[in-house]
Design a protein around this motif. Structure first.
Motif, PDB file in Angstrom:
ATOM      1  N   GLY A 161      37.276  40.567  40.986  1.00 52.54           N
ATOM      2  CA  GLY A 161      36.302  39.812  40.213  1.00 52.54           C
ATOM      3  C   GLY A 161      35.876  40.540  38.957  1.00 52.54           C
ATOM      4  N   VAL A 162      35.660  41.854  39.060  1.00 52.77           N
ATOM      5  CA  VAL A 162      35.253  42.652  37.901  1.00 52.77           C
ATOM      6  C   VAL A 162      36.363  42.679  36.854  1.00 52.77           C
ATOM      7  CG1 VAL A 162      34.690  44.996  37.140  1.00 52.77           C
ATOM      8  CG2 VAL A 162      33.616  44.068  39.182  1.00 52.77           C
ATOM      9  N   SER A 163      37.613  42.772  37.301  1.00 51.40           N
ATOM     10  CA  SER A 163      38.739  42.886  36.364  1.00 51.40           C
ATOM     11  C   SER A 163      39.079  41.572  35.671  1.00 51.40           C
ATOM     12  CB  SER A 163      39.974  43.413  37.097  1.00 51.40           C
ATOM     13  OG  SER A 163      40.404  42.490  38.085  1.00 51.40           O
ATOM     14  N   GLY A 164      38.440  40.465  36.059  1.00 51.62           N
ATOM     15  CA  GLY A 164      38.658  39.193  35.380  1.00 51.62           C
ATOM     16  C   GLY A 164      39.867  38.419  35.861  1.00 51.62           C
ATOM     17  N   MET A 165      40.361  38.695  37.060  1.00 54.51           N
ATOM     18  CA  MET A 165      41.496  37.959  37.595  1.00 54.51           C
ATOM     19  C   MET A 165      41.147  36.491  37.813  1.00 54.51           C
ATOM     20  SD  MET A 165      43.628  38.799  41.095  1.00 54.51           S
ATOM     21  CE  MET A 165      44.132  40.393  40.456  1.00 54.51           C
ATOM     22  N   ARG A 166      42.113  35.608  37.582  1.00 52.59           N
ATOM     23  CA  ARG A 166      41.862  34.182  37.793  1.00 52.59           C
ATOM     24  C   ARG A 166      41.636  33.914  39.272  1.00 52.59           C
ATOM     25  NH1 ARG A 166      45.505  30.369  36.740  1.00 52.59           N
ATOM     26  NH2 ARG A 166      47.324  31.732  36.743  1.00 52.59           N
ATOM     27  N   TRP A 167      40.634  33.067  39.582  1.00 55.28           N
ATOM     28  CA  TRP A 167      40.228  32.864  40.966  1.00 55.28           C
ATOM     29  C   TRP A 167      41.329  32.227  41.815  1.00 55.28           C
ATOM     30  CZ3 TRP A 167      39.161  28.131  43.635  1.00 55.28           C
ATOM     31  CH2 TRP A 167      38.716  28.337  44.945  1.00 55.28           C
ATOM     32  N   LEU A 168      42.030  31.211  41.288  1.00 59.24           N
ATOM     33  CA  LEU A 168      43.065  30.545  42.075  1.00 59.24           C
ATOM     34  C   LEU A 168      44.199  31.502  42.427  1.00 59.24           C
ATOM     35  CD1 LEU A 168      43.301  26.991  40.440  1.00 59.24           C
ATOM     36  CD2 LEU A 168      42.347  27.613  42.677  1.00 59.24           C
ATOM     37  N   ARG A 169      44.551  32.370  41.487  1.00 57.41           N
ATOM     38  CA  ARG A 169      45.594  33.362  41.773  1.00 57.41           C
ATOM     39  C   ARG A 169      45.116  34.325  42.860  1.00 57.41           C
ATOM     40  NH1 ARG A 169      50.027  35.344  39.044  1.00 57.41           N
ATOM     41  NH2 ARG A 169      49.625  33.905  37.332  1.00 57.41           N
TER      42      ARG A 169
END
Length: 234
Positions: A161-169
């Motif tokens: 979440g902190v690193s900005g990863m896309r939620w669906l991925r």
């Protein structure tokens, strides 16, 4: 002389197997070793709820024995005390929910909240920086593998979440890791539970030898560290 009862009056094989398992364990599940035995109480009192809550809470950074309670619940299922399918499904669902809670905390709470929660699992600012670089470099497959690695299992959702990863991925790879993780431990625990009498006999018979071997290894390791330090000083 009474004739033998008809074949259709024989108890089902599953019931007979459960009775055999209970007879082997003396009418109840025998005490489990180490930390596993401390988890028997919550399972006896709360059953599936203990699996759901402990696995879920562990997966967003709170240091509770979620993986251990899943293993113990699987052993109970092998001994006929719980339903193995229910244990597996609940463990999988709790893992996915917990990691997604961690993802939301990391995404909306940022680094400050991540470090505040991460201190319980020794996640310092330096380690968080390294974890972000590691996640960005290795891609989303690490989300799946992190499920099997201590500490990463607890903070993997927060760091994603902190690193900005896309939620669906994140959701897709996290669900895959949760399925593999729950399937592995539930299967191993269930097989152990179905042979609980033999396993506990072996543990009792060889535990002294294991302790002696561990003591020898620990002594050797300490001696190696002392000699290494002396050589550095010299």
């Amino acid at each position: 002389h009474r004739p033998p009862p008809p074949a259709w009056n024989a108890p089902p094989r599953s019931d007979a197997r459960k009775r055999d398992l209970m007879r082997v364990s003396g009418g109840s599940a025998p005490p489990l070793p180490g930390v596993l035995n401390s988890l028997a109480g919550p399972l006896d009192h709360f059953g599936y709820w203990a699996v759901l809550l402990l696995v879920m809470v562990e997966d967003f950074g709170i240091p509770v024995p979620g993986e251990s309670v899943l293993i113990v619940a699987s052993v109970y299922a092998g001994a006929g005390r719980l339903n193995v399918v229910a244990v597996g499904v609940i463990g999988f669902a709790a893992a996915v929910i917990g990691d997604n809670v961690g993802f939301a905390l990391g995404r909306f709470g940022g680094r400050a909240l991540a470090l505040r929660l991460g201190r319980y699992v020794r996640l310092t600012e330096e380690r968080l920086d390294k974890a972000e670089v590691f996640f960005n470099h290795h891609g989303t497959w690490i989300i799946t593998v992190a499920r099997f690695i201590e500490v990463l299992r607890q903070v993997n959702g927060i760091v994603a979440g902190v690193s900005g990863m896309r939620w669906l991925r994140f959701l897709a790879f996290n669900a895959l890791g949760a399925a593999l993780w729950a399937g592995t431990w539930v299967s191993l625990g269930y097989l152990a539970g179905s042979r609980i009498g033999t396993i506990y006999h072996s543990i009792s018979e060889y535990s002294l030898y294991v302790l002696i071997a561990l003591a020898v290894l620990l002594t050797g390791y300490i001696a190696w560290r002392v000699l290494r330090r002396r050589r550095r000083v010299e």
